[in-house]
Enzyme design. Structure first.
Site, PDB file in Angstrom:
ATOM      1  N   GLU A 161     -12.680   4.774   5.467  1.00  0.00           N
ATOM      2  CA  GLU A 161     -12.683   4.050   6.722  1.00  0.00           C
ATOM      3  C   GLU A 161     -13.768   4.470   7.699  1.00  0.00           C
ATOM      4  O   GLU A 161     -13.971   3.804   8.711  1.00  0.00           O
ATOM      5  CB  GLU A 161     -11.307   4.205   7.376  1.00  0.00           C
ATOM      6  N   ARG A 217      -8.470  -0.751   8.366  1.00  0.00           N
ATOM      7  CA  ARG A 217      -9.435   0.205   7.822  1.00  0.00           C
ATOM      8  C   ARG A 217      -9.706   1.310   8.838  1.00  0.00           C
ATOM      9  O   ARG A 217     -10.841   1.556   9.250  1.00  0.00           O
ATOM     10  CB  ARG A 217     -10.731  -0.510   7.450  1.00  0.00           C
ATOM     11  N   CYS A 218      -8.667   2.023   9.213  1.00  0.00           N
ATOM     12  CA  CYS A 218      -8.743   2.935  10.348  1.00  0.00           C
ATOM     13  C   CYS A 218      -7.558   3.872  10.283  1.00  0.00           C
ATOM     14  O   CYS A 218      -6.482   3.491   9.838  1.00  0.00           O
ATOM     15  CB  CYS A 218      -8.696   2.084  11.613  1.00  0.00           C
ATOM     16  N   GLN A 278       0.827  -1.204   0.000  1.00  0.00           N
ATOM     17  CA  GLN A 278       0.000   0.000   0.000  1.00  0.00           C
ATOM     18  C   GLN A 278       0.867   1.262   0.000  1.00  0.00           C
ATOM     19  O   GLN A 278       0.348   2.361  -0.136  1.00  0.00           O
ATOM     20  CB  GLN A 278      -0.889   0.029   1.250  1.00  0.00           C
TER      21      GLN A 278
END
Ligand code: FES
Ligand code: FES
Lengths: 163, 783
Positions: B738, B368-369, B221
């Site tokens: 997110e 996802r944060c 990523q």
């Protein structure tokens, strides 16, 4: 061992180890990499292909078990240069994000819609419940499958649908 | 070229995704799809023990297996000074274990073979002589006096304590608590979960010994950051390292860190002079790569009788695993957890945190944060809901009473964040109206009398994304800034190169729409390139919802830069002075004479064919963006559940989600992100947990034990929006990937607790499995 399969309408033969998984036969030997791998436990459905029209998890069969059978992978969905209505609907309804689960989802959808062109929300969800999607929350996958069913049932789309 | 009448599909358009054409045909290029000439395959031998000394490793039988090219151990890596590597939190992590293993699944040796099946066969032939040591499975055990020391490799480390960190104003908070009428507390464990993207992690390292060029295909990523880390770790010249992140099958934070497998594969390729591929199996992914959360939390909220919030105190104990490898800005030890005052005008707050080593996998990533904002949001939203019950005030009313008011923005929080904008009351009221909150409360009473347990849970989250301003935000010293490069070709088509990297978020479409908005070139005429460090500007990558806040801003600004130049070209073509030209939707026209017009495409052609004397030819540029502040998306989620008191099973009846992420670039994609986030939030609340037994054996090690919701379990969602643009972002966008995972777990759990509160249930730790809910009901009933 020799294995002969008809994959996306083309007969292919290979000489493989008996332990070679069907998913590896498809991906590594036949170099059709649209079929994915997401787990080790038959849980995710990323590897789903159609074996004689039935969805199977290709990580859970040996390649040699497919001998003499017909296989459809995502690469076989396009017919005559035309997207299959399921493919078109997945794009139109935003039924994919990372795209990793998408081939498996579309193939399960194909088998479903051939049996039942107008499935309910529940019927679609039940049919795809062997396939995990980590990205979409399934909402748009369900919509896409229902939209594809409608498109396939419409007379103009029948040619593409019968593939 | 765009015709006069054609609408420009810029911001606000539901443009169908450009990337889908390859994915729906099975023509994506994910890591495992690459086959390089002469490529070898690597498999990793992992520790069966959570904690054991390594007395010896015999690799001779494995090395003799036909088809095996090399067996790599920690000893060999140590000869190249690569047995250990730095983590993203200034600790070290074993690449291949030398002295002892510190978690089950730790990398011990690697086999490189001509075929992946042979590599796996050879793993079974490696004999490791282990001497089991007492495992440390919880952070509480870890901090007990006399607990076995896990990090014996670190000279100054005499126990398992990693850090103590505090922020906020302790005195002011103590004072607030002294003045309080009511103090509400919550002790809960935010369990260890795993992002488990459907595609696991992997790499293909291709080092050419003749040129020194290292091309590494990697499910990353953050390819640029990885390149720099590789240069520092391996001592390779950075210009010779090229990281290529191909199509990625989901990331959710799991694909941010550097994993040992990447380092071993690269070293092996360097030594063998052939490409080496390593792709994790699912179990390897779950037991060894970046987990998330695992916070033991104690929270206290001080209020007046009338519901006015006075102060907040939180103590955290973080289970960091065997190596402290959190991926987060280096200035903050528990990420952005200190945004825990959430959506409330809370005058005082104090947070203290301790981290401990345990015999578990390392790599605290933000699933996802944005750096622990999920844990923060969960804590405050649970506390507020419980406070409402204690005070006898409706949970919605207590929130409405204490929300930061619209006119208070920009708002400085008690822990020092400056919230850029918000309108919490409007979002909350929209959610309440949509779900029919007041009527539902009445119905709840009525059904309760019939023995039916309905619960309504709310969560009003404030997120904090888009890290970040260089002054406060860096990872390993690298400032969290990002770039965009835009080139407009002579025919008026464009290529946009960005530093971020999509894992499914749709960057190839969204970022093209930003350019379309600014320049009037249609999105389908703009190719977006990303994920190749040789061909994109530098930046820290895609996680923590930062792509739109950072790269989206860079994209808008570079497009404006080119628009300014195109304006000069237009003036030249129209034979007027620049001041007389105006721009709208891809057209430059003469003020007062709208029929005298040239298009952006005409200007692009002129930039290479007919530019004024003295002008630099070409129409391209690059911009790096250093955000002035973070962005603060927010919203309210309202969930209704029905709990079966006899089985503990709970069913989600409705989910109403109001999200405000500022300006929505592509509403279709935004909604898709929210649907996905609500599902992962549900997963965390209901089923996902990486569990361990008392020996440190990882139980959640595959998808039959680590449960992920299928379409069958996943609730239906009703999505709504409000739009409060970010005042400092060039296009007013805030980021959204997110929000729903951050905000929704508290809403689901609050709904179940809401149903069970009258029975006396005060808390159930996530995940709320039927068994746990049933037990809680039994306990409350005194059974
Ligand atoms: S890879 Fe076949 S089910 Fe997961
Ligand atoms: S789209 Fe990513 S897993 Fe389904």
């Amino acid at each position: 061992m020799r294995v002969t399969v008809t994959i996306n309408g083309v007969e292919r033969t290979a000489d493989v180890e008996p332990r070679l998984l069907l998913v590896h036969l498809i991906r590594e030997v036949f170099e059709l990499t649209g079929t994915h791998i997401g787990c080790d436990t038959t849980s995710c459905g990323a590897c789903t292909v159609l074996l004689d029209g039935m969805p199977v998890k290709s990580c859970t069969l040996f390649g040699v078990q497919a001998d003499g059978h017909e296989i459809t992978t995502v690469e076989g969905l396009v017919q005559g240069g035309q997207l299959h209505p399921i493919q078109a609907a997945f794009k139109e309804e935003h039924g994919l994000q990372c795209g990793y689960c998408t081939p498996g989802m579309m193939l399960v959808a194909k088998a479903l819609l051939e049996r039942n062109p107008t499935p309910s929300d529940e019927e679609v969800r039940w049919a795809i419940s062997g396939n995990i999607c980590r990205c979409t929350g399934y909402v748009n996958i369900v919509k896409a499958i229902q939209a594809a069913g409608n498109a396939m049932a419409a007379p103009t789309a029948s040619a593409a649908a019968s593939a | 070229m765009a015709t006069q009448a054609e609408e420009i599909r810029g911001i606000g358009h539901r443009v169908r995704r450009k990337e889908d054409d390859r994915f729906i045909r099975g023509k994506g290029s994910y890591l495992d799809d690459f086959k390089l000439p002469g490529m070898l395959h690597m498999a990793i031998l992992r520790s069966p023990y959570a904690h054991a000394a390594i007395k010896g490793i015999d690799t001779s039988a494995a090395a003799e297996l036909p088809g095996v090219v090399a067996v790599v151990t920690g000893e060999l890596m140590a000869q190249h000074n690569l047995a250990w590597m730095p983590t993203l939190s200034y600790d070290t992590q074993a690449v291949l274990a030398t002295d002892k293993v510190r978690f089950q699944g730790q990398e011990v040796a690697a086999v490189i073979a001509e075929d992946p099946y042979i590599a796996k066969d050879a793993l079974e032939l490696i004999a490791v002589d282990y001497e089991p040591l007492d495992p440390v499975v919880t952070p509480q055990q870890a901090l007990e006096p006399g607990a076995p020391v896990i990090r014996t490799d670190k000279q100054d480390q005499k126990d398992n304590h990693i850090y103590h960190w505090e922020t906020g104003d302790k005195d002011a908070t103590d004072k607030a608590f002294a003045e309080a009428d009511v103090v509400v507390t919550l002790d809960t464990h935010y369990p260890r979960s795993h992002p488990s993207p459907l595609e696991t992690c992997g790499c293909i390292a291709d080092v050419n010994p003749a040129t020194g060029q290292a091309t590494i295909y990697m499910t990353s990523q953050a390819p640029h950051a990885i390149r720099t880390v590789f240069a520092l770790v391996a001592g390779l010249p950075e210009e010779n390292i090229r990281i290529i992140s191909p199509d990625i099958g989901g990331g959710f934070g799991n694909k941010v860190p550097v994993y040992p497998g990447y380092v071993v594969a690269t070293a092996a390729s360097l030594l063998l002079g052939r490409p080496v591929k390593w792709v994790e199996e699912r179990t390897e992914n779950l037991i060894s790569t970046g987990f998330a959360r695992d916070f033991h939390m104690h929270g206290e909220l001080a209020l007046k009788k009338d519901g006015t919030m006075l102060g907040l105190r939180v103590n955290l104990l973080a289970d960091e695993g065997a190596f402290h490898a959190d991926a987060q800005p280096s200035k903050f030890k528990v990420g952005l957890f200190h945004v825990v005052t959430g959506s409330y005008d809370l005058p005082a707050a104090h947070i203290s945190a301790d981290g401990a080593y345990t015999n578990k996998a390392p790599g605290g990533v933000a699933y996802r944060c944005s750096f622990r904002v999920t844990e923060a949001s969960y804590m405050i939203e649970r506390l507020v809901q419980n406070a409402a019950y204690e005070l006898g005030i409706d949970p919605a009313d207590l929130r409405l009473k204490n929300f930061i008011r619209k006119e208070q923005f920009p708002y400085r929080s008690a822990t020092g964040f400056e919230y850029d904008s918000g309108d919490y009351h409007t979002a909350m009221n929209l959610a309440l109206d949509t779900i029919g909150y007041r009527e539902l409360r009445e119905e709840q009473e009525r059904l309760r009398a019939e023995g039916k347990l309905i619960g309504i849970g709310l969560a009003s989250f404030t997120e904090i994304v888009g890290a970040g301003p260089h002054k406060d935000y860096d990872i390993l010293g690298l400032k969290m800034n990002d770039g965009a490069e835009l080139r407009i070709h002579p025919t008026g088509k464009a290529i946009l190169k960005i530093s971020s990297k999509t894992q499914g978020q749709g960057h190839e479409t969204t970022f093209a729409q930003i350019v379309a908005e600014e320049l009037g070139i249609q999105p389908e005429d703009i190719k977006v390139v990303h994920g190749d460090t040789d061909n994109t500007p530098y930046g820290l990558g895609t996680y923590a919802s930062r792509s739109t806040p950072t790269v989206g801003a860079a994209t808008a600004l570079v497009a404006r830069k080119l628009r300014d130049k195109a304006m000069k070209l237009a003036a030249h073509l129209l034979e007027v002075s620049e001041e007389d030209v105006e721009f709208s939707r891809g057209k430059f026209s003469v003020k007062g004479a709208p029929d005298k017009v040239v298009s952006i495409q005409d200007c692009a052609f002129a930039a290479y064919t007919n530019f004024p004397d003295g002008m630099e030819p070409g129409l391209e540029g690059v911009t790096y963006y250093d955000p002035p502040n973070l962005t603060f998306p927010f919203g309210t989620y309202a969930v209704m559940v029905e709990v079966d008191p006899d089985t503990g099973e709970w069913k989600v009846r409705r989910v109403v989600a109001v999200d405000d992420c500022g300006v929505r670039i592509n509403p279709m994609i935004v909604e898709g992100q929210i649907q996905g986030g609500l599902t992962e939030g549900f997963a965390i609340a209901a089923m996902e947990q990486i569990t361990f037994d008392e020996n440190g054996n990882c139980i959640g090690a595959n998808f039959t034990d680590y449960l992920i919701p299928t379409a069958w379990e996943t609730p239906r969602f009703e999505l709504l929006e409000t739009v409060t643009p970010s005042p400092h972002h060039p296009i007013g966008a805030k980021g959204v990937g997110e929000s729903a995972t951050v905000g929704s777990p508290a809403a689901y759990v609050n709904a179940v607790i809401d149903a069970l509160w009258p029975l006396g249930v005060r808390n159930i730790d996530m995940p709320l499995t039927s068994a746990k809910v049933w037990e809680a009901i039994q306990r409350a009933r005194g059974a």
